[in-house]
Design an enzyme around this catalytic site. Structure first.
Site, PDB file in Angstrom:
ATOM      1  N   TYR A  94       0.787  -1.225   0.000  1.00  0.00           N
ATOM      2  CA  TYR A  94       0.000   0.000   0.000  1.00  0.00           C
ATOM      3  C   TYR A  94       0.824   1.282   0.000  1.00  0.00           C
ATOM      4  O   TYR A  94       0.749   2.084  -0.929  1.00  0.00           O
ATOM      5  CB  TYR A  94      -0.950   0.006   1.211  1.00  0.00           C
ATOM      6  CG  TYR A  94      -1.936  -1.117   1.196  1.00  0.00           C
ATOM      7  CD1 TYR A  94      -2.949  -1.165   0.247  1.00  0.00           C
ATOM      8  CD2 TYR A  94      -1.870  -2.157   2.127  1.00  0.00           C
ATOM      9  CE1 TYR A  94      -3.859  -2.210   0.224  1.00  0.00           C
ATOM     10  CE2 TYR A  94      -2.774  -3.202   2.104  1.00  0.00           C
ATOM     11  CZ  TYR A  94      -3.763  -3.223   1.145  1.00  0.00           C
ATOM     12  OH  TYR A  94      -4.654  -4.259   1.110  1.00  0.00           O
ATOM     13  N   PRO A 130     -11.694  -0.467  -1.791  1.00  0.00           N
ATOM     14  CA  PRO A 130     -12.917  -1.211  -2.116  1.00  0.00           C
ATOM     15  C   PRO A 130     -14.162  -0.378  -1.831  1.00  0.00           C
ATOM     16  O   PRO A 130     -14.135   0.601  -1.083  1.00  0.00           O
ATOM     17  CB  PRO A 130     -12.854  -2.425  -1.179  1.00  0.00           C
ATOM     18  CG  PRO A 130     -11.453  -2.455  -0.645  1.00  0.00           C
ATOM     19  CD  PRO A 130     -10.996  -1.035  -0.634  1.00  0.00           C
ATOM     20  N   HIS A 177      -7.803   1.011   2.286  1.00  0.00           N
ATOM     21  CA  HIS A 177      -7.529  -0.383   2.622  1.00  0.00           C
ATOM     22  C   HIS A 177      -6.318  -0.608   3.527  1.00  0.00           C
ATOM     23  O   HIS A 177      -6.202  -1.655   4.169  1.00  0.00           O
ATOM     24  CB  HIS A 177      -7.331  -1.162   1.312  1.00  0.00           C
ATOM     25  CG  HIS A 177      -7.638  -2.617   1.410  1.00  0.00           C
ATOM     26  ND1 HIS A 177      -7.304  -3.394   2.493  1.00  0.00           N
ATOM     27  CD2 HIS A 177      -8.253  -3.453   0.541  1.00  0.00           C
ATOM     28  CE1 HIS A 177      -7.691  -4.637   2.279  1.00  0.00           C
ATOM     29  NE2 HIS A 177      -8.270  -4.705   1.112  1.00  0.00           N
ATOM     30  N   SER A 228      -5.674 -15.048   5.680  1.00  0.00           N
ATOM     31  CA  SER A 228      -5.401 -14.323   6.924  1.00  0.00           C
ATOM     32  C   SER A 228      -4.257 -14.964   7.705  1.00  0.00           C
ATOM     33  O   SER A 228      -4.180 -16.182   7.847  1.00  0.00           O
ATOM     34  CB  SER A 228      -6.654 -14.290   7.789  1.00  0.00           C
ATOM     35  OG  SER A 228      -6.374 -13.729   9.058  1.00  0.00           O
ATOM     36  N   SER A 263     -10.936 -12.591  -3.851  1.00  0.00           N
ATOM     37  CA  SER A 263     -11.091 -12.633  -2.399  1.00  0.00           C
ATOM     38  C   SER A 263     -12.525 -12.986  -2.062  1.00  0.00           C
ATOM     39  O   SER A 263     -13.463 -12.509  -2.701  1.00  0.00           O
ATOM     40  CB  SER A 263     -10.743 -11.279  -1.782  1.00  0.00           C
ATOM     41  OG  SER A 263     -10.833 -11.326  -0.381  1.00  0.00           O
ATOM     42  N   GLN A 264     -12.692 -13.838  -1.048  1.00  0.00           N
ATOM     43  CA  GLN A 264     -14.029 -14.092  -0.526  1.00  0.00           C
ATOM     44  C   GLN A 264     -14.365 -13.015   0.500  1.00  0.00           C
ATOM     45  O   GLN A 264     -13.610 -12.779   1.436  1.00  0.00           O
ATOM     46  CB  GLN A 264     -14.132 -15.466   0.140  1.00  0.00           C
ATOM     47  CG  GLN A 264     -15.509 -15.731   0.705  1.00  0.00           C
ATOM     48  CD  GLN A 264     -15.690 -17.094   1.345  1.00  0.00           C
ATOM     49  OE1 GLN A 264     -16.734 -17.369   1.924  1.00  0.00           O
ATOM     50  NE2 GLN A 264     -14.688 -17.961   1.259  1.00  0.00           N
TER      51      GLN A 264
END
Length: 656
Positions: free
Chosen positions: A101, A114, A358, A475, A588-589
């Site tokens: 980032y 997002p 994010h 994660s 991504s879920q």
């Protein structure tokens, strides 16, 4: 959820400040491990196999062998990483944050931030809009009180060492945080402890709204918050047009850094900027986007979808655009401050959602907070006929004033043009697959996440006859300051399976022009290959959540070489490393309890963004690409995805 690192991310980021909890505030969690060097290098070569031709793969093997040899750079850098692990709470966090980032110069909207769409509301008046926003704010402030007491319950793993506590640090970085532009990298700032106001923007007019009375410190009631918001909704439309200062935050980060420096030279601008950046969050009181806003995308034919939410003729794709970027400079693009972590959007037509910066936290923390607030709004009573007036003792919201000089006015014009270009180029589609959902997948004894990942691989292969580097976030919150590592879903096993599934569609010609001979696979063999691909996907997922992923380890080895002043090892300068990190599929879920969903833009110019939310009987996909790329199209990808999911249902049904 997280977004993958982008090919544009700087490889020259140097050490800088990172927003982390102090060591004494950390939970008693284990430190992130440093995986074994030999195992990481083996798995890296395995990840390259589906992506490279044989000549390129052999060059990569040579670079890896040289790096890992006894006299190579790898063992020496590995030892340095092990020493760094002993010295720091999380040896990778600062490097990862910069690479992912803070050292990325691309604009935040579309490229990084997002957007989340909530189930739309029914607003009959501005008072309804203010009442919902006030209730939502009250719920967020209730949560802030819990954070201030350090009383947020610790989450625990639900599988793979079930019951293990998870790091909660990122949950404390949502309210009161702000990212500011800089060179060579941005910085994160924590204002949570001393911030007692929120920022509100309406018609590009920014306001500072205290949430506590002075001098008592008592929190404003929901009715008082509603009165303050009604003041903004009444006043802002009656004022002369405000300079669209929010557009500055939509620029490239280095450009915004220069313009922010200009803003700081004026005392009034500096004071307004401080109020914005130090606020707990931003409430964006928007005007609706026209129902025809997404007409460029809607001209294409679309696969049949499960009916989603609509409001005033606007579909879910239209609402998603509003949350992602505001619609451009002529609509709500300046009604944002993209540097703020939490920007709650409440449109006058009932569309509502979130745009979030994010870098402080992953999607799981943000979604939980938003859905907690939505639950608090479930029993919102009808608005009374008379809007509340602020009590006499309560001062009205303070409008933030600006004095842009000629240079800043010119910068605002260029910023608007640049944002409009981003908006025009974004090909975004919210696709609700109606064939089945996670209940059918689980009844087939398959992980819904692994299943959908293979569906994405099959959909891409059907269109392009090849696989590409694919990012899925995993994660690492089992460790101190853990964020995410990368599940690489384009595996050799996945390639074998998708090739078998597409045998009847293939004429035997590969993209290279070579003709190859495929043996015919029966359904039994396809199922065997499917099971092998699912097994490999699961193995990689488990490795990642247990701190054995390859991407963070490789990043650490690369950054350690720079820190020691050594030449960049060939493993990182070889073309294969660039290919491996060119994530043409960013996935991504993002699971939700409400009928909300979250999406984001692609991370490379020729790629797709693909978030997904498996529900009981449907799967919601947020698909993104760029119109300027001739080889991508969300409507074609959605068609291919529908065909893939239907075919997979037939395949696993054969087993049953």
């Amino acid at each position: 959820m997280t977004l993958p690192k982008r090919i544009f991310a700087s490889l020259d980021a140097t050490s800088g400040t990172a927003d982390v909890l102090l060591p004494e505030d950390l939970q008693p969690l284990p430190k992130l491990p440093v995986p074994e060097l030999e195992r990481t290098l083996e798995r890296y070569l395995e990840a390259l196999r589906p992506l490279l031709d044989e000549a390129s793969l052999e060059r990569a093997r040579a670079a890896v062998r040289a790096f890992g040899a006894a006299g190579g750079a790898g063992p020496r850098l590995q030892d340095a990483l092990l020493a760094r692990r002993e010295a720091l709470d999380n040896w990778a966090y600062e490097w990862w944050l910069a690479d992912m980032y803070l050292a990325n110069p691309l604009p935040l909207p579309v490229n990084s931030s997002p957007g989340m769409v909530f189930p739309p509301r029914s607003f009959r008046s501005a008072h309804d809009q203010a009442q919902f926003a006030a209730r939502f704010l009250r719920c967020l402030l209730d949560h802030k009180d819990v954070l201030d007491c350090k009383a947020l319950p610790v989450e625990r793993a639900t599988s793979r060492e079930k019951g293990q506590p998870l790091c909660m640090a990122q949950f404390y970085r949502l309210l009161g945080h702000c990212r500011t532009p800089g060179a060579p990298r941005d910085a994160l700032h924590d204002h949570a402890a001393r911030s007692h106001h929120v920022a509100v923007v309406c018609r590009n007019q920014f306001y500072a709204v205290p949430v506590r009375e002075e001098p008592s410190g008592a929190r404003l009631s929901e009715r008082e918050l509603c009165a303050q918001l009604m003041h903004v909704l009444r006043e802002a439309p009656s004022l002369p047009p405000a300079p669209p200062l929010g557009l500055l935050t939509a620029q490239r980060r280095d450009v915004w850094a220069a313009h922010r420096h200009l803003l700081l030279q004026d005392e009034q601008n500096r004071a307004s900027l401080e109020q914005l950046e130090s606020s707990l969050l931003l409430v964006c009181l928007d005007e609706p986007l026209p129902a025809s806003f997404n007409s460029r995308t809607l001209r294409e034919s679309r696969p049949e979808v499960a009916r989603g939410h609509q409001v005033a003729g606007r579909d879910e794709t239209n609402m998603a655009h509003q949350m992602l970027h505001g619609g451009g400079s002529a609509l709500n693009g300046a009604n944002r401050w993209f540097d703020k972590t939490v920007q709650v959007v409440v449109s006058s037509d009932g569309a509502c959602g979130l745009c979030y910066e994010h870098s402080p936290a992953e999607g799981v923390a943000v979604v939980q907070l938003m859905e907690q607030a939505l639950a608090g709004c479930a029993d919102l009573p009808p608005a009374p006929s008379e809007p509340p007036c602020a009590p006499p003792h309560l001062p009205p919201p303070r409008r933030l004033l600006w004095r842009p000089d000629a240079a800043l006015r010119e910068a605002l014009q260029r910023a608007g043009q640049h944002l409009d270009g981003l908006v025009e180029d974004l090909d975004f589609y919210v696709y609700r697959y109606a064939g089945y959902g996670k209940e059918f997948i689980k009844s087939s004894k398959v992980s819904p996440d692994a299943y959908i990942q293979l569906a994405l691989q099959l959909a891409y292969f059907k269109l392009n006859r090849r696989l590409v580097a694919t990012y899925e976030s995993a994660s690492t919150r089992r460790f101190r300051l853990g964020r995410v590592d990368c599940i690489r879903s384009a595996t050799p096993e996945a390639l074998q399976w998708v090739t078998a599934m597409c045998q009847d569609e293939d004429d035997g010609t590969q993209p290279s022009g070579k003709r190859v001979t495929f043996s015919l696979y029966d359904e039994k063999k396809k199922l065997e290959l499917f099971d092998a691909a699912i097994k490999k996907q699961t193995e990689i997922m488990v490795d990642n959540i247990l701190g054995q992923g390859i991407d963070i380890h490789l990043l650490g080895l690369r950054e350690m070489a720079k820190e020691l002043g050594e030449p960049l090892p060939e493993i990182f300068s070889d073309e294969s490393y660039k290919i491996a990190n060119h994530f043409s599929l960013s996935t991504s879920q993002v699971a939700t309890a409400t009928d909300s969903f979250m999406g984001y833009g692609p991370v490379v110019p020729d790629g797709y963004g693909a978030s997904y939310n498996p529900r009981s009987d449907t799967i919601t996909f947020c698909l993104s690409a760029f119109h300027s790329c001739q080889t991508t199209s969300t409507w074609k990808f959605a068609h291919s995805l529908e065909e893939s999911l239907n075919r997979m249902q037939q395949l696993v049904g054969n087993r049953q």
